[in-house]
Design a protein around this motif. Structure first.
Motif, PDB file in Angstrom:
ATOM      1  N   VAL A1327       0.948  -1.037  -0.040  1.00  0.00           N
ATOM      2  CA  VAL A1327       0.044   0.080   0.093  1.00  0.00           C
ATOM      3  C   VAL A1327       0.892   1.130  -0.081  1.00  0.00           C
ATOM      4  CG1 VAL A1327      -1.594   1.531   1.354  1.00  0.00           C
ATOM      5  CG2 VAL A1327      -1.781  -1.146   1.299  1.00  0.00           C
ATOM      6  N   VAL A1328       0.661   2.004  -1.049  1.00  0.00           N
ATOM      7  CA  VAL A1328       1.675   3.131  -1.260  1.00  0.00           C
ATOM      8  C   VAL A1328       0.699   4.501  -1.106  1.00  0.00           C
ATOM      9  CG1 VAL A1328       3.245   1.769  -2.713  1.00  0.00           C
ATOM     10  CG2 VAL A1328       1.384   3.357  -3.686  1.00  0.00           C
ATOM     11  N   VAL A1329       1.545   5.567  -0.614  1.00  0.00           N
ATOM     12  CA  VAL A1329       0.872   6.801  -0.345  1.00  0.00           C
ATOM     13  C   VAL A1329       1.327   7.855  -1.537  1.00  0.00           C
ATOM     14  CG1 VAL A1329       0.441   8.687   1.105  1.00  0.00           C
ATOM     15  CG2 VAL A1329       0.454   6.599   2.174  1.00  0.00           C
ATOM     16  N   THR A1330       0.646   8.295  -2.324  1.00  0.00           N
ATOM     17  CA  THR A1330       1.060   9.633  -3.203  1.00  0.00           C
ATOM     18  C   THR A1330       0.127  10.600  -2.464  1.00  0.00           C
ATOM     19  OG1 THR A1330      -0.884   9.384  -4.636  1.00  0.00           O
ATOM     20  CG2 THR A1330       1.384   8.079  -5.044  1.00  0.00           C
ATOM     21  N   ARG A1331       0.470  11.881  -2.768  1.00  0.00           N
ATOM     22  CA  ARG A1331      -0.372  13.066  -2.364  1.00  0.00           C
ATOM     23  C   ARG A1331      -1.883  12.938  -2.700  1.00  0.00           C
ATOM     24  NH1 ARG A1331       0.142  17.812  -0.054  1.00  0.00           N
ATOM     25  NH2 ARG A1331      -0.927  19.525  -0.687  1.00  0.00           N
ATOM     26  N   SER A1332      -2.268  12.346  -4.069  1.00  0.00           N
ATOM     27  CA  SER A1332      -3.785  12.232  -4.504  1.00  0.00           C
ATOM     28  C   SER A1332      -4.399  10.994  -4.191  1.00  0.00           C
ATOM     29  CB  SER A1332      -3.709  12.540  -5.926  1.00  0.00           C
ATOM     30  OG  SER A1332      -3.027  11.583  -6.602  1.00  0.00           O
ATOM     31  N   CYS A1333      -3.618  10.030  -3.660  1.00  0.00           N
ATOM     32  CA  CYS A1333      -4.496   8.910  -3.592  1.00  0.00           C
ATOM     33  C   CYS A1333      -3.493   7.875  -2.658  1.00  0.00           C
ATOM     34  CB  CYS A1333      -4.813   8.241  -4.665  1.00  0.00           C
ATOM     35  SG  CYS A1333      -3.483   7.494  -5.793  1.00  0.00           S
ATOM     36  N   ILE A1334      -4.305   6.635  -2.466  1.00  0.00           N
ATOM     37  CA  ILE A1334      -3.609   5.510  -2.041  1.00  0.00           C
ATOM     38  C   ILE A1334      -3.437   4.370  -3.048  1.00  0.00           C
ATOM     39  CG2 ILE A1334      -3.865   3.544  -0.559  1.00  0.00           C
ATOM     40  CD1 ILE A1334      -5.431   5.511   1.404  1.00  0.00           C
ATOM     41  N   GLY A1615       9.342   1.911  -2.686  1.00  0.00           N
ATOM     42  CA  GLY A1615       8.753   2.914  -3.405  1.00  0.00           C
ATOM     43  C   GLY A1615       9.358   4.071  -3.660  1.00  0.00           C
ATOM     44  N   MET A1616       9.334   4.312  -5.259  1.00  0.00           N
ATOM     45  CA  MET A1616      10.119   5.374  -5.751  1.00  0.00           C
ATOM     46  C   MET A1616       9.673   6.860  -5.947  1.00  0.00           C
ATOM     47  SD  MET A1616      12.178   2.929  -5.825  1.00  0.00           S
ATOM     48  CE  MET A1616      13.672   3.860  -6.542  1.00  0.00           C
ATOM     49  N   GLY A1617      10.491   7.675  -6.140  1.00  0.00           N
ATOM     50  CA  GLY A1617      10.148   8.950  -6.474  1.00  0.00           C
ATOM     51  C   GLY A1617       9.566   9.281  -7.793  1.00  0.00           C
ATOM     52  N   ASP A1618       9.733   8.282  -8.578  1.00  0.00           N
ATOM     53  CA  ASP A1618       9.076   8.535  -9.711  1.00  0.00           C
ATOM     54  C   ASP A1618       7.591   7.753  -9.950  1.00  0.00           C
ATOM     55  OD1 ASP A1618       9.544   5.872 -10.121  1.00  0.00           O
ATOM     56  OD2 ASP A1618      10.718   5.739 -11.955  1.00  0.00           O
ATOM     57  N   GLY A1619       7.247   7.535  -8.636  1.00  0.00           N
ATOM     58  CA  GLY A1619       5.837   6.787  -8.810  1.00  0.00           C
ATOM     59  C   GLY A1619       5.781   5.500  -9.092  1.00  0.00           C
ATOM     60  N   SER A1620       6.767   4.775  -9.235  1.00  0.00           N
ATOM     61  CA  SER A1620       6.869   3.285  -9.615  1.00  0.00           C
ATOM     62  C   SER A1620       6.917   2.737  -8.059  1.00  0.00           C
ATOM     63  CB  SER A1620       7.909   2.903 -10.588  1.00  0.00           C
ATOM     64  OG  SER A1620       9.243   3.129 -10.136  1.00  0.00           O
ATOM     65  N   MET A1621       6.729   1.159  -8.072  1.00  0.00           N
ATOM     66  CA  MET A1621       7.029   0.507  -7.111  1.00  0.00           C
ATOM     67  C   MET A1621       7.948  -0.883  -7.554  1.00  0.00           C
ATOM     68  SD  MET A1621       4.770  -1.568  -4.453  1.00  0.00           S
ATOM     69  CE  MET A1621       5.021  -3.214  -5.572  1.00  0.00           C
ATOM     70  N   THR A1622       8.938  -1.203  -6.896  1.00  0.00           N
ATOM     71  CA  THR A1622       9.800  -2.164  -7.262  1.00  0.00           C
ATOM     72  C   THR A1622       9.984  -3.359  -6.094  1.00  0.00           C
ATOM     73  OG1 THR A1622      11.088  -0.959  -8.756  1.00  0.00           O
ATOM     74  CG2 THR A1622      12.129  -2.631  -7.942  1.00  0.00           C
ATOM     75  N   THR A1623       9.804  -4.406  -6.550  1.00  0.00           N
ATOM     76  CA  THR A1623      10.183  -5.515  -5.383  1.00  0.00           C
ATOM     77  C   THR A1623      11.327  -6.327  -5.750  1.00  0.00           C
ATOM     78  OG1 THR A1623       7.865  -6.094  -5.086  1.00  0.00           O
ATOM     79  CG2 THR A1623       9.263  -7.538  -4.304  1.00  0.00           C
ATOM     80  N   LEU A1624      12.240  -6.208  -4.967  1.00  0.00           N
ATOM     81  CA  LEU A1624      13.563  -7.040  -5.027  1.00  0.00           C
ATOM     82  C   LEU A1624      13.783  -8.220  -4.343  1.00  0.00           C
ATOM     83  CD1 LEU A1624      16.241  -4.168  -5.128  1.00  0.00           C
ATOM     84  CD2 LEU A1624      15.112  -5.307  -7.092  1.00  0.00           C
ATOM     85  N   THR A1625      14.003  -9.333  -4.864  1.00  0.00           N
ATOM     86  CA  THR A1625      14.308 -10.466  -4.315  1.00  0.00           C
ATOM     87  C   THR A1625      15.744 -10.600  -3.755  1.00  0.00           C
ATOM     88  OG1 THR A1625      12.556 -11.814  -5.583  1.00  0.00           O
ATOM     89  CG2 THR A1625      14.390 -13.177  -4.254  1.00  0.00           C
ATOM     90  N   ILE A1626      15.721 -10.924  -2.132  1.00  0.00           N
ATOM     91  CA  ILE A1626      17.058 -11.100  -1.708  1.00  0.00           C
ATOM     92  C   ILE A1626      17.574 -12.524  -2.001  1.00  0.00           C
ATOM     93  CG2 ILE A1626      18.502 -11.083   0.227  1.00  0.00           C
ATOM     94  CD1 ILE A1626      16.320  -9.335   1.538  1.00  0.00           C
ATOM     95  N   ALA A1627      18.356 -12.637  -2.903  1.00  0.00           N
ATOM     96  CA  ALA A1627      18.838 -14.196  -3.589  1.00  0.00           C
ATOM     97  C   ALA A1627      20.407 -14.396  -3.333  1.00  0.00           C
ATOM     98  CB  ALA A1627      18.396 -14.235  -5.362  1.00  0.00           C
ATOM     99  N   ASP A1628      20.396 -14.583  -1.970  1.00  0.00           N
ATOM    100  CA  ASP A1628      21.603 -15.009  -1.439  1.00  0.00           C
ATOM    101  C   ASP A1628      22.123 -16.100  -1.913  1.00  0.00           C
ATOM    102  OD1 ASP A1628      23.978 -15.539  -0.052  1.00  0.00           O
ATOM    103  OD2 ASP A1628      23.000 -15.158   1.811  1.00  0.00           O
ATOM    104  N   PRO A1629      23.210 -16.075  -2.959  1.00  0.00           N
ATOM    105  CA  PRO A1629      23.651 -17.407  -3.609  1.00  0.00           C
ATOM    106  C   PRO A1629      23.907 -18.674  -2.589  1.00  0.00           C
ATOM    107  CG  PRO A1629      25.423 -15.900  -3.698  1.00  0.00           C
ATOM    108  CD  PRO A1629      24.256 -15.138  -3.205  1.00  0.00           C
TER     109      PRO A1629
END
Length: 1705
Positions: A1327-1334, A1615-1629
């Protein structure tokens, strides 16, 4: 080799005198011993030791290792013996080793055999007469001498030549008739013995009579081996032998002379007795001269004494201990000398530059050494060099016409004579001959480095990219003075690659500063369009015929004179008949290259040659063929043709060890060589290639490529000829390139046996049981990188990186290309680490250019291995482009973070795995292997994917973008709003940002032709003049007349013009006013232009378009001035369009008449040429297409186009409801044409509209921007086919017209910045917050599920917190507390609570606390209210005072709420605390909280209200068990603390000054990892908590605004400044099962993925047949036959013989 500072200074200055030899990259050792006695040792070294030394040299030092053993693997009777070449070849090779070898170059194995004592193959005729007379005087018969020695009068002075043995004994080389051969061999050896005795007897007599010196006498008695030792050791300087020579002596005691046949292999036997004379000579040079030389100078000398054992006397079985000691000593001491030499070598970056410069200086000097004549041309060059010209000078002519020689001679004369007493700085480059002279960018950088060194300027300031380095060079040229002129000589500029402009010459400075000269040469051949284009460009740019000189053939007279001089220098002449043959040849061709070929041929001619042996060709190609044929006849067609084919097939040349390796893998050649004897090891004897090369003197040149010394043809004509001779069809390309491919693949390297098949003759001759066998060819392994024993990287395999892709493309082995190069993660990663990105992309560009597509179904007879694939479709070009474009887009990141490669590829290309096997395989490798470099892996598609209509979006402006311009090479976009932003067109990165802080927005922009300056004007009439190189700017207030506004700018390389309605003002580039002009006609200025900005720096030629200023009276006046001469006015109405050169104009001729007329400017007057097709619609704007092929009118309903060269015209209609509007007079919507004028594109409102130019039909409507498009620009040049759009929505977008009809892979994002986020691992949502919406997102797929806002318009959302099971969100919106139920997406509770500061859950998320504030600054009151969830029932409420809000905390047992209030702090008596930044509840201590200040964490017992202790340098972050904390200050560095002791337990990031930036440091939810975000670098680094090892360094695309980790510890959500959302997997080898987890992710398993594009059984099909593997075939030739059926037929665009083997790289 190391060079002193004075020498380095001379090299950087371009001084041609006293040049040191080139530093080689080869260890080349001449091994000297007699033929039979050291055979066991030499075979052992060849089989076991040399491969290890070769491996060591490659891995540790990047050196090639080559052994020159002139006797190994060679039969006693061969061509070398026949022509008496033994001694000459040995001496020649020895000199080569001494010249080129790094470290050891001569090793002598001395035993008890003096060895072969040949008679001289050439004797001075006068000396032979003395010998003959002496024999006659002693009563000897001299007929044998007269029979075998023949006088050659062509030598000056004459000499007598020992005739080839086969001259009189015809069967000496006849291997097909062994009996006859044995007979003639016996006769020869008997004859040789007689000749030896005669010459020695005569020499001794002459010595006794004082007519010979002892040295002259000994010359007739000396063995070849002694001659080698004298030249390799005894005769060398004392300080030389220590570093370059090793001597071994082996004495075999008690040789069994009863077995004379075996004993003769180890000691000299004459007349069945030991040859005492030979033994005396041997003992003297071996045990006295050589031994003393080595011991006296502390050289490496080793003596062995061993016993004769058994019948054989010496064998590995009986002398194992000696052999082991010997090879160990040999191995260690050779390595010792190599290491010693490398320690002295200058391997610094400066040393590499010196090596580069030396290659060019040596080539310049060599060209001058053979230069004669051309006095007229030299006079012209002298006039230019010493004259006042400020333009470059161009030499042009056919290939081989002598351009390089004339350019070199001009450079030399300028230095030595013409500019004396000045001391010029010479920069001479022969383009394409060295790695840094092949591409434009590295070449210009190299020149800048040379100038910078001389003027003591730092190399770091020199840019890498072509555009800035071009501008930088122009600045450096201004350093030239009368005493220190700058001279730049560039040969073969047409060979340069890397210019992105369609005009490859646009980088050339057209106005050169005083005391500076530039001379370039290029090839020009009439009738060859490709070779005419560059000169055409140069003529158009320079526009002065005096600056051009055609270098023509020498002409018969000069050619004859030059030939005579060359012959004189060579000490040769010819007889009259032979001179006539030369004259006839020169009557047909006098090109210098032809003359050189003639010279080399006639220097071989003896005066006694029959006419049929003195034949010359009449052109260059036939002469080259004649040369090749002669060498083929002499050394065997198979060996020569294959050796030269490998040289021809290389990209940058081949090293000599590589040629030997290629041939050692090539069984056709080996079968030819070993027809009649078996070698000890299946390799080519080193001597054979040595012989071939010695017969091509000067035609194979040495240069450096990829850090090794390589050979290549000295002139491209030879490469053309070799290509034509040895590459006749696709089968030849397959054969040679395939062998080279397997060499660089390492298919048979590092000890892997290569199978082969003996011929039937060999099987019979040698009594073999089977024809099939396998042998180790002793070629090196080919890893991508070399590591030492400790596992540390030592160097990369640059040869493999350069050659392998090139070879695989050209042998049609596309699957191997895809699997090992283009779609291979390890290849891409290692090459990215080793070389700049353009080098990596070259592989992709070459593949796209040369790969043949499977376009046709070929009917092939099926067999058990071969099937037809009727469903094959080939999309490989698109797949290759997708990977290449992904690398380009990530280029700026990958340059600094190559470990991001897997993340970049995965993040961009995941949408393609459904349809592309190759990309799916690549991404699988990224997941499996890339995690070792970077363990943060994108969970789904999260970065822009190339291949769709949108190439990329360029963002960074805070306001609308009203103007943008492309630099002249189309590499950068400079754009303006309230600041200047420069974007890289290739990578989409923000390259530079300048904020001039002016009021208002910039609305107009111009660039100078050299791209060094940009100028923009604002809506309040200020002008900003910006130096783009150093970001310096000047602000110029409105300089125009009263009431005037700035309408536009003109920016030249030296001046700025600002114009308004009636005035234009001229400024210099420091913003200083120079001149003001007024419009001298009625009306106001519409625009002002100069003619061809690239060529002018003054306003002597310009045009002014003015109009009445009244739309009711749209009269236009065009004034044109050329070279200060004013043309007649041209009156137009409504609209006007003028071409760039102001020679063609399109106008409406009368008011309310809209048919367009074309006018040409001739003799100072505008003349009407024609009327275009009728038009009755009112015109809003007239303009011309960028390529000036079309004139077009913008009308209300669309566009009308007229072809400038023909009667063709087209009408493009807008869709219903869309209209063009007039922005200003003669200004409306632009139209852009695609490559080939196939499509027309316009940007209207928010849409891109695309029409077909052939039909006029609207074929595509594309929503391009959120808001109105302001400007559209063309980026159609070379291979680029794009348009740019800028918009009110603050973005610039680049659209690829090649893919305009493709599907776009959309990435969800909010229009506004994400302010914060929370996640529910259980529900898989963020759930992300921008100024105009959730925003509610699925964080495993990256899809935005829905948006929530209670108010349809004007909602202001500040907080949103989701509960752990993802059922409810507590949010604050517009002063209200809201409870959202996610299942229904409805608000289930709402209550007023303004200025909310914080929300958190407690009591298992059945309650939530909402903290708000009221009051004014300095007197705030916090309101803390608890409500139930989901009912919203208030539980409790309290208030507290504070001055600055800090998040409140709840104790772990949820009994206490702790607030940081100002008044309460006073009462608690904790005044010693510094400014508290936050409060933290300790998880393991319910009654203790920590107050964190900038220096420490202070532990407070809240029950007893007392201070417990301080933990220095703790920032409040801790693990869930409270054991560990972090300290990550804004100044850089990060430590992990043991909170129990307060001490640092691990330093994760050392304290390195990185500036002061925002940092975020957290433990993940399972406490296994530490995540650290640095806002300056925009990187997230991940560390294992248990060992502190960094496992990831991930560069994010935009500013990070929120970071949360999932409760299972596997993912981190951003949560990114350009409005995008990224998920990274912590793939410890190191984490078990992580690779399987990645495989299971939804993004890795889209529907339809996994369908193989090959056969039914998953096999790969090429050209409709199954692709073979070399490991499936016992014989390599069978594998090649299978590959032949996989060769796709050539398309109609190019033939099989045009495989783009480069002529110069």
């Amino acid at each position: 080799m190391p060079r002193d500072e004075a020498t380095v200074d001379r090299i950087f200055a371009g001084n041609l005198d006293g040049l040191p030899p080139l530093s080689s990259k080869v260890v080349r050792i001449f091994t000297s011993s007699t033929f039979t006695d050291m055979l066991m040792e030499r075979n052992t070294l060849m089989e076991y030791v040399y491969p290890k030394i070769k491996e060591y040299c490659r891995e540790k030092h990047g050196l090639e290792y080559q052994v020159v053993d002139m006797r190994w693997g060679v039969r006693k009777v061969d061509e070398m013996t026949d022509e008496h070449m033994t001694t000459a070849l040995c001496m020649n090779e020895l000199r080569g080793c001494q010249k080129y070898s790094m470290g050891p170059n001569f090793i002598y194995f001395g035993a008890q055999k003096y060895g072969y004592r040949p008679i001289p193959s050439e004797i001075d005729t006068a000396e032979l007469e003395l010998l003959r007379d002496a024999l006659v005087s002693m009563g000897n018969d001299v007929s044998l001498l007269d029979k075998w020695y023949r006088k050659d009068s062509n030598k000056v002075p004459p000499e007598s030549i020992l005739l080839p043995i086969s001259t009189h004994l015809f069967h000496f080389l006849n291997k097909r008739q062994p009996k006859l051969q044995a007979r003639d061999a016996g006769i020869w050896w008997a004859t040789l013995g007689k000749l030896q005795l005669m010459l020695r007897k005569a020499a001794k007599a002459l010595y006794q009579n004082d007519k010979f010196t002892e040295e002259q006498m000994h010359n007739y008695r000396m063995a070849v081996t002694e001659r080698e030792v004298r030249n390799g050791c005894i005769g060398m300087p004392d300080d030389y032998v220590k570093d370059h020579v090793i001597i071994y002596t082996r004495i075999l005691r008690n040789i069994n002379l009863q077995n004379l046949k075996r004993a003769s292999a180890f000691i000299d036997i004459a007349d069945r007795h030991v040859d005492q004379e030979a033994q005396d000579f041997l003992t003297y040079y071996r045990d006295v001269l050589a031994k003393n030389k080595m011991l006296k100078n502390k050289g490496i000398y080793k003596r062995y004494e061993i016993e004769w054992i058994g019948r054989e006397g010496l064998a590995p079985e009986t002398h194992d201990a000696y052999l082991k000691e010997f090879i160990n000593h040999f191995y260690k001491n050779v390595l010792k000398l190599i290491d010693r030499a490398m320690r002295k070598e200058d391997n610094s970056p400066q040393g590499k530059i010196v090596t580069e410069l030396l290659q060019h200086l040596h080539q310049c000097k060599n060209n001058c050494d053979v230069f004669y004549g051309r006095e007229e041309e030299l006079d012209l060059m002298k006039d230019y060099i010493t004259g006042p010209s400020t333009k470059p000078f161009v030499l042009y002519g056919a290939g081989g016409s002598g351009k390089s020689a004339l350019l070199s001679k001009t450079a030399s004369q300028s230095l030595k004579e013409w500019l004396a007493p000045a001391v010029p700085l010479l920069m001479c480059r022969f383009c394409g001959t060295t790695p840094n002279s092949t591409a434009l960018g590295p070449l210009l950088k190299s020149i800048c480095q040379q100038i910078s060194y001389t003027y003591m300027l730092p190399f770091e300031d020199i840019p890498d990219d072509t555009v800035p380095v071009t501008a930088f060079l122009k600045e450096l040229l201004k350093l030239a003075t009368r005493e220190r002129p700058l001279l730049i000589f560039l040969d073969s500029v047409d060979e340069l690659t890397g210019s992105q402009d369609a005009n490859k010459m646009s980088w050339l400075p057209l106005k050169i500063p005083e005391n500076c000269k530039i001379v370039v040469s290029c090839t020009y051949e009439e009738g060859n369009a490709a070779l005419m284009q560059d000169l055409k460009f140069l003529r158009a740019m320079i526009e002065d015929d005096k600056q051009f000189l055609e270098v023509t053939a020498l002409g018969s007279k000069l050619a004859w004179r030059v030939m005579k001089l060359w012959m004189q220098s060579a000490g040769r002449t010819l007889n009259n008949y032979q001179w006539r043959v030369v004259a006839n040849a020169l009557d047909n061709c006098t090109l210098p290259i032809f003359c050189k070929l003639v010279l080399q041929e006639v220097c071989r001619w003896k005066s006694y040659f029959e006419p049929e042996k003195t034949v010359l060709m009449t052109n260059v190609q036939d002469s080259v063929f004649q040369l090749f044929q002669r060498v083929e006849n002499k050394h065997g067609w198979m060996l020569v043709s294959h050796a030269l084919a490998y040289v021809t097939a290389s990209k940058n040349g081949v090293s000599e060890p590589e040629i030997e390796d290629f041939i050692s893998l090539d069984d056709k050649v080996l079968d030819d060589i070993y027809q009649y004897h078996l070698p000890p090891t299946r390799r080519i004897p080193p001597l054979l290639w040595t012989r071939v090369r010695s017969d091509l003197p000067g035609y194979l040149a040495d240069s450096e490529a990829d850090g090794v010394c390589v050979i290549n043809y000295y002139h491209k004509q030879f490469k053309h000829a070799a290509k034509k001779r040895y590459f006749l069809d696709d089968t030849d390309y397959l054969y040679f390139h395939s062998y080279m491919s397997d060499y660089f693949l390492g298919t048979y390297g590092g000890g892997i046996l290569k199978p082969f098949r003996y011929t039937e003759i060999q099987k019979h001759t040698f009594g073999l049981k089977s024809k099939d066998d396998s042998k180790d060819r002793q070629v090196p392994a080919m890893p991508l990188a070399y590591y030492n024993r400790q596992g540390k990287l030592t160097r990369y395999n640059l040869r493999k990186f350069t050659e392998l892709p090139f070879q695989l493309v050209r042998c049609f082995r596309y699957k191997d290309l895809y699997d090992n190069v283009l779609f291979n993660y390890q290849w891409l990663y290692n090459k990215m680490c080793a070389l700049p990105l353009p080098e990596v992309l070259c592989d992709f560009e070459d593949a796209i250019k040369n790969i043949r597509l499977d376009r046709h179904k070929i009917p092939i007879v099926s067999s058990k291995n071969i099937r037809i694939d009727p469903h094959k479709t080939d999309t490989i070009h698109k797949e290759i482009s997708l990977v290449a474009d992904s690398l380009r887009l990530g280029g700026a990141i990958l340059k600094y973070y190559p470990g991001m490669l897997s993340a970049q590829l995965v993040g961009r290309l995941l949408p393609e795995i459904e349809t592309s096997d190759n990309i799916r395989n690549l991404l699988r490798q990224c997941d499996e292997e890339g995690i070792k470099q970077n363990a943060l892996v994108p969970t789904y598609h999260c970065m822009h994917t190339p291949g769709g209509p949108l190439k990329y979006s360029l963002e960074g402006h805070q306001f609308a973008i009203f103007a943008m311009k492309l630099t002249s090479d189309n590499r950068y976009i400079i754009s303006v709003s309230n600041k200047f932003l420069t974007f890289d067109v290739v990578t989409s990165d923000l390259a530079r940002q300048v904020y001039p802080k002016v009021e208002g927005l910039m609305i107009g922009l111009e660039l100078s032709p050299d791209n060094k300056f940009a100028a923009a004007y604002t809506n309040n009439n200020q002008t900003i003049l910006l130096n783009t190189l150093i970001s310096e700017f000047f602000i110029i207030d409105n300089p125009l007349g009263e009431g005037e506004t700035v309408l536009g700018l003109v920016l030249l390389d030296t001046h700025l013009v600002i114009y308004g309605q009636h005035t234009w003002c001229v400024f210099d580039l420091k913003g200083k006013p120079l001149d003001t002009h007024k419009l001298d006609v009625e009306g106001e200025i519409l625009n002002l232009k100069t003619l061809d900005l690239r060529m002018l720096d003054t306003l002597d030629s310009y045009s002014i378009t003015s109009w009445t200023g009244q739309k009711t009276n749209p009269k236009i006046c065009l004034q044109t001035v050329k070279n200060k001469k004013e043309a007649d006015f041209l009156i137009a109405w409504t609209g006007i369009a003028v071409n760039k050169k102001q020679t063609k104009c399109f106008i409406c001729e009368a008011m309310n008449t809209y048919t367009v007329a074309e006018y040409d400017l001739k003799d100072g007057a505008w003349k009407k040429k024609r009327e275009l097709a009728e038009n009755k619609e009112p015109i809003l704007m007239l303009n011309m297409s960028k390529n000036e092929n079309w004139c077009y009118a913008t009308v209300l309903t669309g566009f009308k186009l007229w072809n400038v060269e023909s009667e063709e015209h087209q009408e493009l209609l807008l869709p219903n409801g869309v209209r063009n509007i007039s922005k200003k007079f003669n200004e409306s919507n632009n139209l852009i044409l695609s490559s080939g004028d196939r499509l027309a594109v316009a940007g209207i409102r928010q849409e891109l509209l695309v029409w077909s130019m052939s039909s006029g039909v609207l074929v595509k409507r594309l929503n391009a921007h959120f808001q109105r498009i302001v400007e559209i620009k063309s980026l159609v040049v070379g291979s680029e086919n794009s348009v740019l759009t800028s918009s009110i929505d603050r973005s610039i977008k680049v659209w690829n017209l090649n893919y305009i009809f493709e599907k776009e892979h959309h990435i969800d994002k909010h229009e506004l910045t994400i302010d914060s986020l929370s996640i529910s691992t259980q529900a898989g949502i963020a759930v992300v917050v921008t100024r105009s919406c959730i925003g509610v997102w699925d964080f495993m797929t990256g899809k935005q599920k829905f948006k929530l806002a209670n108010a349809a318009l004007g909602a202001i959302v500040t907080h949103a917190l989701v509960n752990s099971d993802g059922t409810y969100i507590v949010a604050s919106e517009s002063g209200d507390v809201l409870y959202w139920e996610l299942e229904t997406k409805k608000v289930i509770f709402q209550e007023k609570q303004e200025n909310i500061q914080q929300i958190f859950y407690y009591k298992n998320e059945t309650r939530c606390v909402v903290v708000s504030k009221k009051g004014e600054r300095g007197n705030f009151m916090g309101i803390c209210m608890s409500r139930s969830v989901p009912e919203g029932v208030k539980q409790w409420e309290f208030e507290y005072p504070f001055t600055e809000f800090k998040n409140i905390v709840m104790s772990p047992d949820e009994c206490y709420v702790i607030c940081y209030g100002y008044e309460k702090l006073k009462e608690s008596k904790l005044n010693n605390l510094q400014d508290v930044t936050k409060m933290v509840a300790l998880p393991d201590k319910p009654s203790v909280i920590a107050l964190i200040d900038v220096e420490k964490g202070n532990l407070i017992d809240i029950i007893q209200k007392r201070f417990l202790k301080s933990i220095p340098f703790w920032d409040g972050t801790c693990t869930k068990d409270g054991k560990y904390g972090l300290y990550a200050p804004a100044t850089g560095g990060m430590d992990m603390l043991d909170l129990r002791t307060g001490k640092v337990c691990k330093t994760l990031i050392p304290k390195v000054a990185e500036g002061i930036f925002d940092v975020v440091a957290v433990f993940n939810a399972t406490n296994e990892y530490v995540l650290y975000y640095h806002s300056g670098k925009k990187t997230i680094r991940a560390f294992r908590r248990k060992n502190g090892e960094m496992i990831a360094n991930f560069r994010v695309q935009a500013d990070l605004k929120g970071m949360e980790t999932t409760t299972d510890g596997r993912s981190v959500v951003l949560g990114m400044g350009d409005g995008s959302m990224t998920t990274l997997t912590i793939a410890d080898p190191e984490k078990e099962g992580i690779r399987d987890y990645l495989k299971s992710l939804p993004s890795r398993n889209p529907e339809g993925a996994g369908a193989n594009g090959g056969g039914k059984d998953g096999s790969y099909l090429q050209n409709g047949v199954e692709y073979p593997s070399p490991y499936d075939y016992s014989i390599y030739t069978d594998y090649l036959k299978a590959l032949q059926q996989c060769i796709p037929p050539p398309s109609s665009e190019y033939s099989a013989l045009d495989k783009h083997l480069p002529d110069k790289q």
